[in-house]
Design a protein around this motif. Structure first.
Motif, PDB file in Angstrom:
ATOM      1  N   SER A 249     -19.937 -93.322  32.321  1.00 55.75           N
ATOM      2  CA  SER A 249     -19.804 -94.530  33.117  1.00 55.75           C
ATOM      3  C   SER A 249     -21.200 -95.112  33.330  1.00 55.75           C
ATOM      4  O   SER A 249     -22.102 -94.401  33.776  1.00 55.75           O
ATOM      5  N   GLN A 266     -23.592 -92.057  34.304  1.00 57.34           N
ATOM      6  CA  GLN A 266     -23.111 -90.751  34.743  1.00 57.34           C
ATOM      7  C   GLN A 266     -21.959 -90.298  33.855  1.00 57.34           C
ATOM      8  O   GLN A 266     -21.204 -91.142  33.348  1.00 57.34           O
ATOM      9  N   ILE A 268     -18.554 -88.529  34.256  1.00 61.49           N
ATOM     10  CA  ILE A 268     -17.691 -88.272  35.408  1.00 61.49           C
ATOM     11  C   ILE A 268     -16.388 -87.606  34.964  1.00 61.49           C
ATOM     12  O   ILE A 268     -16.003 -87.690  33.802  1.00 61.49           O
ATOM     13  N   GLU A 274     -15.386 -85.397  40.282  1.00 62.55           N
ATOM     14  CA  GLU A 274     -16.799 -84.980  40.292  1.00 62.55           C
ATOM     15  C   GLU A 274     -17.663 -85.859  39.393  1.00 62.55           C
ATOM     16  O   GLU A 274     -17.164 -86.436  38.427  1.00 62.55           O
ATOM     17  N   VAL A 275     -18.960 -85.894  39.729  1.00 61.27           N
ATOM     18  CA  VAL A 275     -19.954 -86.371  38.774  1.00 61.27           C
ATOM     19  C   VAL A 275     -20.415 -85.129  38.015  1.00 61.27           C
ATOM     20  O   VAL A 275     -20.974 -84.204  38.609  1.00 61.27           O
TER      21      VAL A 275
END
Lengths: 308, 311
Positions: A249, A266, A268, A274-275
């Motif tokens: 993302s 990130q 995800i 969660e990241v």
């Protein structure tokens, strides 16, 4: 004038054909070839072929030479949204210079080379793939850099990447042509399966500027509008690969300077919320590639940065 | 038998990707066998699974020669097999075009790197391979001409042919090429087809490999592995005479891989796909044996239907 350079029978009531449009004007002997559609999922070149020809046909008196436009070296691939050659499961840009006695696809590659040979310039337009978004750039094998970099600077691209030689790349169209003395510039821009009009218009200006420098287009392009590209010579590019699988993302756009440690995006997990990974820039530099396709595996390329 | 996971990687949505290895014996790293790397290499998987079964029995009976280790990897690409896709489904890359791999690179480069790390130090390497064009082959050992290829050892398989060819730039990323460069005696085995497990060809290939293991001193010589033992003919791929489709249409094959033909023997016909009439007849250009035969019912113009090894 439309010419068919390859015509081969398919099993059931159809012919496999590769066509080009030849536009000549004036007495000049210079010849430039625009080729694209080697990978069926790359479409930026389609708009460029159209837009370039509109400009030329509307201003034909400016042309002094021959422009040849090959929009689809892999017509079956483009028609079926297939990157490779559908019947052969093969990447067309890994079989050059082809073989006149080989399979249909090898014979096709051979015919393409024979048709392009001897041109004063070939521009091989690619638009990445569906995974990566690229700034307009020219890619040059380091062995050809002395000959090609001066020409690449006329093409109105943001970036010129002179990369190391790799044996596997000797099977590309550009390598086959450059190694036999036909100057060929590989252009990469945009992302697969999409057309970016802004990039396309800039590239058409670049092509007309190049033709002007070659002495086959009379009208000078406004030099103020021609971008001076950033030049990257071998080993100055950092690759950012995913260390985890997930969804990439990002709100980061390419064509910008990034700082070391800057968040690029990130990875995800839609399942857990969660990241999984913060993707950070490993260097201070020019971000010219950013991943466009969100699903990524461990190892998937996320970004490329020219170190500054 | 020791069963272990040689490489694993989490997927965004699927189960974990795993490459499993089966080790037999202990000691010198003697032989690694790699089965399917593409999703359609079912025969290759089957052959490896049968070798795992037989080696387990032999090990239990104490019939493996001591101080040697054999590693079998039935599949390096279960993900593509489960999707029935030939290549890595996400980006259509081919693991067999990614060697020696790069553990910081793209996904299939990492898979190749993980696999190569596990198999690169063996004295002998066998890959159960497949060809990019659909077709049936005479069973043979194939090897790239790198300067390291070992023809005498290839003869120990006792297969009808050993086919050698010069690598193209594109081929320098194949497992066979890189294994050789890393000083493993590497052999690619073409058992015939990809998708069929029944029939004599699979059994014959399994026994051929067991036979080879006996000859290089890995399994007991008293084991009976029934297979023909040929004095292999060495040929360079460029010697094969290609018989291309003069036109396109429905391909009606009359001869298959392994058939001996005389010059002028009808090999097949191309039929008009709508009107059924014969558009072209295809004849053998020389006396010889059919080394390769196209095995799909449609033919593209100018594409090889047969490759003949001339007597």
């Amino acid at each position: 004038m439309i010419k068919t350079i390859v015509s081969t029978a398919l099993p059931i009531d159809e012919r496999f054909m590769i066509k080009k449009n030849v536009i000549s004007h004036g007495t000049g002997k210079k010849r430039i070839c625009i080729v694209t559609g080697t990978h069926g999922d790359e479409l930026e070149g389609q708009f460029i072929c159209w837009k370039l020809q509109r400009n030329i046909l509307d201003n034909l008196e400016q042309l002094d030479g021959t422009v040849e436009v090959y929009p689809a070296l892999n017509p079956m691939g483009i028609d079926s949204i297939t990157r490779g050659v559908p019947n052969f499961d093969i990447d067309m840009n890994r079989i050059f210079p082809g073989n006149p006695n080989g399979s249909m696809v090898e014979q096709t590659a051979h015919a393409i080379i024979e048709d392009l040979k001897g041109a004063d310039m070939v521009i091989d337009i690619h638009s990445s793939n569906i995974f990566l978004r690229e700034v307009p750039q020219v890619r040059i094998n380091i062995n050809d850099s002395d000959t090609l970099v001066p020409w690449a600077k006329h093409l109105n691209v943001n970036f010129v990447w002179v990369h190391e030689a790799a044996t596997v790349l000797e099977s590309t169209l550009a390598h086959s042509l450059n190694s036999t003395g036909t100057k060929t510039l590989v252009v990469e821009l945009g992302v697969g399966m999409r057309i970016n009009h802004y990039y396309g218009k800039n590239m058409v200006n670049g092509l007309l500027n190049l033709m002007y420098e070659m002495g086959m287009w009379k009208q000078s392009v406004d030099k103020e509008k021609i971008i001076t590209p950033l030049l990257s010579i071998a080993d100055e590019v950092s690759f950012v690969n995913a260390t985890h699988s997930g969804i990439f993302s990002t709100e980061t756009h390419n064509d910008q300077i990034v700082e070391k440690g800057q968040l690029l995006g990130q990875i995800i997990s839609p399942l857990t919320g969660e990241v999984i990974e913060d993707v950070l820039s490993p260097t201070h530099g020019y971000l010219f590639t950013i991943r466009a396709y969100p699903v990524c595996y461990e190892g998937s390329l996320l970004a490329r940065i020219h170190n500054l | 038998m020791k069963k272990e996971i040689l490489f694993s990687m989490e997927s965004p949505y699927r189960d974990t990707f795993r490459i499993r290895g089966y080790r037999f014996g202990e000691g010198e790293k003697s032989l690694a066998i790699v089965g399917s790397m593409r999703g359609d290499e079912i025969q290759q998987l089957y052959i490896c699974s049968q070798l795992v079964k037989q080696l387990k029995e032999l090990e239990d009976k104490g019939m493996l020669i001591p101080d040697h280790e054999i590693l079998i990897i039935p599949s390096a690409n279960p993900f593509s097999m489960n999707l029935e896709k030939r290549f890595w489904a996400m980006d259509s890359t081919d693991i067999n075009r990614m060697f020696p791999g790069y553990n910081l690179g793209e996904t299939t480069q990492r898979i190749a790197a993980g696999l190569f790390e596990a198999i690169k130090d063996y004295s002998y390497g066998i890959q159960m391979a497949s060809y990019y064009m659909p077709g049936n082959f005479i069973p043979h050992v194939r090897m790239l001409e790198t300067g390291y290829e070992d023809i005498d050892t290839a003869k120990l398989f006792g297969m009808p042919y050993i086919c050698r060819r010069k690598p193209l730039p594109f081929d320098t990323t194949l497992l066979n090429y890189n294994w050789q460069i890393w000083e493993t005696k590497a052999f690619s085995i073409y058992g015939g087809q990809n998708n069929e497990v029944e029939g004599k060809e699979s059994t014959s290939t399994i026994n051929t490999i067991l036979h080879f293991m006996q000859r290089i001193g890995l399994i007991d010589k008293s084991i009976r592995a029934h297979c023909a033992d040929y004095n292999s003919v060495l040929l360079d791929e460029s010697e094969l005479i290609s018989v291309n489709a003069p036109t396109a249409g429905i391909f009606y094959k009359k001869k298959d891989a392994g058939d001996e033909v005389k010059k002028g023997t009808p090999l097949g016909q191309i039929l008009d796909p709508y009107e059924g009439v014969v558009k072209s007849k295809i004849f053998a250009p020389e006396d010889g044996v059919v080394f390769f035969a196209h095995n799909k019912s449609l033919a593209l113009q100018n594409t090889p239907l047969f490759k003949i090894h001339k007597f």
